[in-house]
Scaffold this active site. Structure first.
Site, PDB file in Angstrom:
ATOM      1  N   ALA A  13      49.131   6.755  15.933  1.00  0.00           N
ATOM      2  CA  ALA A  13      47.738   6.673  16.381  1.00  0.00           C
ATOM      3  C   ALA A  13      46.879   7.810  15.852  1.00  0.00           C
ATOM      4  O   ALA A  13      45.659   7.666  15.755  1.00  0.00           O
ATOM      5  CB  ALA A  13      47.692   6.658  17.903  1.00  0.00           C
ATOM      6  N   ALA A  81      52.158  -0.460  19.024  1.00  0.00           N
ATOM      7  CA  ALA A  81      52.232  -1.858  19.445  1.00  0.00           C
ATOM      8  C   ALA A  81      50.866  -2.409  19.833  1.00  0.00           C
ATOM      9  O   ALA A  81      49.852  -1.721  19.770  1.00  0.00           O
ATOM     10  CB  ALA A  81      53.189  -1.976  20.630  1.00  0.00           C
ATOM     11  N   ASP A 239      56.849   1.049  16.423  1.00  0.00           N
ATOM     12  CA  ASP A 239      57.394   2.380  16.145  1.00  0.00           C
ATOM     13  C   ASP A 239      58.452   2.810  17.158  1.00  0.00           C
ATOM     14  O   ASP A 239      59.436   3.467  16.804  1.00  0.00           O
ATOM     15  CB  ASP A 239      56.284   3.431  16.021  1.00  0.00           C
ATOM     16  CG  ASP A 239      55.283   3.419  17.169  1.00  0.00           C
ATOM     17  OD1 ASP A 239      55.521   2.756  18.199  1.00  0.00           O
ATOM     18  OD2 ASP A 239      54.237   4.091  17.043  1.00  0.00           O
ATOM     19  N   ASN A 298      56.307   3.273  30.005  1.00  0.00           N
ATOM     20  CA  ASN A 298      55.301   3.994  29.207  1.00  0.00           C
ATOM     21  C   ASN A 298      54.756   5.151  30.033  1.00  0.00           C
ATOM     22  O   ASN A 298      54.214   4.937  31.109  1.00  0.00           O
ATOM     23  CB  ASN A 298      54.131   3.069  28.864  1.00  0.00           C
ATOM     24  CG  ASN A 298      54.391   2.235  27.633  1.00  0.00           C
ATOM     25  OD1 ASN A 298      55.517   1.886  27.361  1.00  0.00           O
ATOM     26  ND2 ASN A 298      53.349   1.897  26.915  1.00  0.00           N
TER      27      ASN A 298
END
Length: 468
Positions: A13, A81, A239, A298
């Protein structure tokens, strides 16, 4: 006889890099040959990725291979994602590549839940609710830009789109597709019934293929531009899936943290756990290599320290921030790193201070205090998540493997060992690129399988141990 090279294009990112890999005396050797910046920028009222700019960077790094005289046998791209593009009937992109931190998905969860309950949705997909998941992004398109949905002929996740630009072949890779909350963990395919219920155009969802699948050779114009041709191979294009492939352990039951902008903390399961208690704990079952499920949570991760660092008037290194945090480690404030206020604030420093004021906690003022709050809070979140994983799986784990860029933060590793009461094994830092390369090497027959790859990675790189 020369080395056989493989090229991993690993785009995160905030930055991307090209890493060449080859095997030498049974060990994996890496060479970073190109690096570039990335980030979402405002465009047409949304936060967007510069897809054309990123494709230009992909080609620029490939030209570096030619300059070095190290031509890869194959290459593959991995990214984060959930983000995607839509193509029209001519194979051209429709609209902008809107990013996951854009606010267009606000309220879209409620629109989805008018059609399917959160409980049924989790039972069907096993995917953790994140407001930026592809399922909610598509609802935003349906509600706000229905003409795009009408014209769309194909949906491609971002790494699939870059593979398409390289080869002219549109393929959808499994690990990234699962993250969007529209794939069935039972069939390992799109949940077409769910897609139709939501009113999305089911024709745009193409066949799903696994890591290690050949996409095709470079298009002639791309090969002419970069100075060589090679095969484009699907790695685990998500990733985190690539990073998990590179966890240097031969044990079945280990906890990992893929530590970067996000901290993805979990374990591998052979079957998805779509129980209601897992949904309530906000765990996800993302697809992994060999259909192994990444049962993980997450956690906001190093995004917070990255954002604070950008805002500080003095450009401290991460090592300096770690050192300053350690010096004020007694600072008492601990925050919920997963609070929505930290997802995309105008100012991370102000968001942290406001959270502290709202919750009657000491407000950090210095860079060291801000860093201490973030690192302490992250480590505490890891401790809570370990307890949840053990509770949900019914297993006890004695090690945590930390891979990715965050594995280099020794202060955070020490805190993690203290909060979790587990041995923390840190490294390798380049896990995502390693997993990308490993998938290509397995496909080429240079490595036998994921276990052979993990042994190779463990023997090739330093792994550091931390204990409470």
């Amino acid at each position: 006889m020369g080395n056989t090279y493989y090229l991993a294009v690993d785009i995160g990112a905030s930055s991307g890099r090209h890493i060449l890999g080859h095997l030498e005396d049974g060990k994996m050797v890496l060479e970073e040959i190109y690096r570039f910046d990335n980030g979402m920028k405002p465009k047409n009222g949304h936060l967007c990725w510069d897809a054309e700019g990123l494709f230009g960077e992909i080609k620029a790094g490939m030209k570096r291979c030619k300059e070095l005289g190290k031509i890869p046998a194959s290459m593959g791209v991995d990214t984060w994602a959930v983000d995607y593009v839509l193509l029209d009937k001519n194979g051209e992109r429709l609209g902008d590549a809107v990013g996951y931190r854009d606010k267009r998905t606000e309220g879209m969860d409620h629109k989805v839940y008018e059609i399917i309950s959160p409980e049924e949705l989790y039972g069907r997909t096993g995917i953790q609710k994140q407001i930026f998941n592809t399922i909610y992004q598509l609802m935003a398109v349906k509600e706000q830009q229905p003409e795009l949905m009408e014209k769309a002929e194909r949906l491609l996740m971002l790494p699939d789109y870059f593979h398409y630009l390289l080869t002219g072949v549109a393929k959808t890779e499994y690990t990234n597709a699962t993250s969007g909350q529209l794939v069935s963990p039972a069939t390992k395919d799109w949940d077409y019934e769910l897609i139709e219920r939501l009113g999305y155009k089911k024709e745009i969802f193409g066949p799903i293929s696994l890591p290690g699948t050949v996409v095709g050779p470079l298009k002639k114009e791309v090969a002419d531009e970069v100075g060589f041709s090679c095969m484009v191979m699907q790695p685990a294009t998500h990733d985190t899936a690539s990073a998990v492939l590179a966890v240097p352990s031969t044990e079945e039951d280990v906890i990992y943290i893929s530590s970067g902008t996000w901290s993805l903390m979990g374990t591998e399961l052979k079957e998805a756990d779509c129980r209601e208690e897992s949904r309530r704990a906000n765990f996800t079952n993302e697809g992994g290599v060999d259909y192994r499920f990444r049962f993980l949570k997450n956690i906001m991760g190093l995004w917070m320290i990255q954002s604070v660092r950008k805002e500080l008037p003095v450009k401290y290194s991460y090592a300096e921030l770690c050192r300053m945090a350690e010096e004020v480690s007694a600072f008492p404030t601990v925050i919920d790193v997963n609070d929505q206020s930290f997802l995309s604030p105008d100012s991370m420093i102000e968001a942290i201070k406001e959270y502290c004021r709202k919750h009657d906690q000491a407000v950090p003022e210095t860079p060291g205090e801000l860093a201490a709050v973030i690192y302490q809070s992250l480590a505490r979140s890891y401790g809570e998540t370990v307890w949840e994983i053990e509770e949900l799986t019914g297993k006890t784990y004695d090690k945590i493997h930390v891979v990715g860029g965050g594995s280099n933060a020794d202060y955070l590793n020490e805190l993690t060992a203290w909060y979790t009461k587990k041995e923390v094994l840190a490294g390798p830092g380049e896990a995502t690129a390693l997993g990308n390369l490993a998938a290509q090497m397995i496909a080429a027959g240079e490595l036998k399988d994921i276990w052979d790859a993990r042994v190779c990675i463990r023997n090739s790189f330093e792994i550091r141990s931390f204990r409470a």
